[in-house]
Scaffold this motif. Structure first.
Motif, short mmCIF file in Angstrom:
data_model
loop_
_atom_site.label_atom_id
_atom_site.label_comp_id
_atom_site.label_asym_id
_atom_site.label_seq_id
_atom_site.Cartn_x
_atom_site.Cartn_y
_atom_site.Cartn_z
N VAL A 172 0.85 -1.19 0.00
CA VAL A 172 0.00 0.00 0.00
C VAL A 172 0.88 1.24 0.00
N THR A 173 0.39 2.30 -0.59
CA THR A 173 1.17 3.55 -0.62
C THR A 173 0.91 4.39 0.62
N ASP A 174 -0.11 4.04 1.39
CA ASP A 174 -0.42 4.76 2.63
C ASP A 174 -0.96 3.75 3.63
N ILE A 175 -0.14 3.39 4.62
CA ILE A 175 -0.52 2.35 5.58
C ILE A 175 -1.72 2.76 6.43
N SER A 176 -2.06 4.04 6.45
CA SER A 176 -3.24 4.45 7.21
C SER A 176 -4.52 3.89 6.60
N HIS A 177 -4.46 3.36 5.38
CA HIS A 177 -5.62 2.73 4.73
C HIS A 177 -5.70 1.24 5.04
N TRP A 178 -4.91 0.77 6.00
CA TRP A 178 -4.82 -0.66 6.25
C TRP A 178 -6.18 -1.29 6.57
N GLN A 179 -7.05 -0.57 7.28
CA GLN A 179 -8.33 -1.17 7.65
C GLN A 179 -9.24 -1.37 6.44
N GLU A 180 -9.26 -0.40 5.52
CA GLU A 180 -10.10 -0.54 4.32
C GLU A 180 -9.59 -1.68 3.44
N VAL A 181 -8.27 -1.73 3.27
CA VAL A 181 -7.66 -2.78 2.47
C VAL A 181 -7.87 -4.13 3.15
N GLY A 182 -7.63 -4.17 4.46
CA GLY A 182 -7.81 -5.40 5.22
C GLY A 182 -9.24 -5.90 5.21
N ARG A 183 -10.20 -4.98 5.25
CA ARG A 183 -11.62 -5.37 5.21
C ARG A 183 -11.94 -6.05 3.88
N ALA A 184 -11.48 -5.46 2.78
CA ALA A 184 -11.73 -6.06 1.46
C ALA A 184 -11.04 -7.42 1.35
N HIS A 185 -9.81 -7.52 1.83
CA HIS A 185 -9.07 -8.79 1.81
C HIS A 185 -9.82 -9.82 2.65
N GLY A 186 -10.29 -9.41 3.81
CA GLY A 186 -11.02 -10.32 4.69
C GLY A 186 -12.33 -10.80 4.12
N GLU A 187 -13.00 -9.96 3.33
CA GLU A 187 -14.25 -10.38 2.71
C GLU A 187 -14.03 -11.51 1.71
N VAL A 188 -12.86 -11.55 1.11
CA VAL A 188 -12.53 -12.61 0.14
C VAL A 188 -11.87 -13.79 0.83
N PHE A 189 -10.94 -13.51 1.74
CA PHE A 189 -10.11 -14.57 2.32
C PHE A 189 -10.41 -14.89 3.78
N GLY A 190 -11.46 -14.32 4.36
CA GLY A 190 -11.75 -14.52 5.77
C GLY A 190 -11.88 -15.98 6.18
N HIS A 191 -12.47 -16.79 5.33
CA HIS A 191 -12.65 -18.21 5.64
C HIS A 191 -11.47 -19.06 5.18
N ILE A 192 -10.61 -18.50 4.33
CA ILE A 192 -9.45 -19.23 3.80
C ILE A 192 -8.22 -18.97 4.67
N ARG A 193 -8.05 -17.71 5.04
CA ARG A 193 -7.01 -17.25 5.95
C ARG A 193 -5.59 -17.62 5.51
N PRO A 194 -5.16 -17.16 4.33
CA PRO A 194 -3.77 -17.40 3.92
C PRO A 194 -2.82 -16.58 4.79
N ALA A 195 -1.57 -16.97 4.80
CA ALA A 195 -0.55 -16.12 5.42
C ALA A 195 -0.55 -14.82 4.62
N ALA A 196 -0.45 -13.69 5.31
CA ALA A 196 -0.54 -12.41 4.61
C ALA A 196 0.40 -11.40 5.24
N THR A 197 0.89 -10.50 4.39
CA THR A 197 1.73 -9.40 4.83
C THR A 197 1.21 -8.14 4.17
N MET A 198 1.19 -7.04 4.92
CA MET A 198 0.85 -5.74 4.34
C MET A 198 1.95 -4.76 4.74
N VAL A 199 2.52 -4.10 3.74
CA VAL A 199 3.58 -3.13 3.99
C VAL A 199 3.33 -1.87 3.17
#
Length: 126
Positions: free
Chosen positions: A78-105
Motif C-alpha cells: 500500500v502507498t499509505d498504511i493508514s488505509h490498512w483497515q479498508e484494504v484489510g476489510r476487502a481482503h477479509g471479505e474474500v479470504f476470511g474463511h481461507i485465511r492465507p498467510a498475509a503481509t501488508m507493507v
C-alpha cells in the motif's frame, strides 16, 4: 510443466512478465493492481481497488486451474498504511474463511500514482 497466464496489464509485454505462472501444483500471481484494460479503477478508493485486484487474481487463478481456496500467501503493498483497515476489510471479505498467510507493507510508490494497492498471491493446488 509451466503454464503462463496472460492478463490485461499494459506492462506485461514491455516488462516481460505474466499475470500468473503455474509450475506443477503451484501458482504464483504477479503483483496486481486495479488496472483494467489500461485504466486504473477505483481511483482514490483503496477498498474498491483491493476488491478489483482480488477479482483479477481470482480470474488468473481460475485460468491456471486453481481457486481462491488454494491461496496460501498474499503480499499486500500500500502507498499509505493508514488505509490498512479498508484494504484489510476487502481482503477479509474474500479470504476470511481461507485465511492465507498475509503481509501488508507500505511502499514509497507504485507504477502509477493512482495505484494505492498492489497484491501478490501464491496458491498450492491440492
Amino acid at each position: 510443466m509451466r503454464q503462463n497466464v496472460r492478463g490485461t496489464s499494459p506492462w506485461e509485454t514491455s516488462v516481460g512478465y505474466s499475470r500468473a505462472v503455474r509450475v506443477g501444483n503451484v501458482v504464483h500471481v504477479a503483483g496486481t493492481t486495479a488496472t483494467v484494460n489500461g485504466e486504473v479503477v477505483g481511483v482514490g478508493d483503496p477498498y474498491e481497488q483491493t476488491h478489483v485486484i482480488l477479482g483479477i487474481i481470482h480470474n488468473a487463478l481460475k485460468e491456471a486451474g486453481a481457486a481462491l481456496e488454494d491461496v496460501v500467501r498474499t503480499r499486500i503493498f500500500v502507498t499509505d498504511i493508514s488505509h490498512w483497515q479498508e484494504v484489510g476489510r476487502a481482503h477479509g471479505e474474500v479470504f476470511g474463511h481461507i485465511r492465507p498467510a498475509a503481509t501488508m507493507v507500505q511502499v514509497a510508490a507504485l507504477i502509477d500514482p493512482q495505484h494505492l494497492v498492489e497484491i501478490e498471491a501464491e496458491a498450492i493446488i491440492s
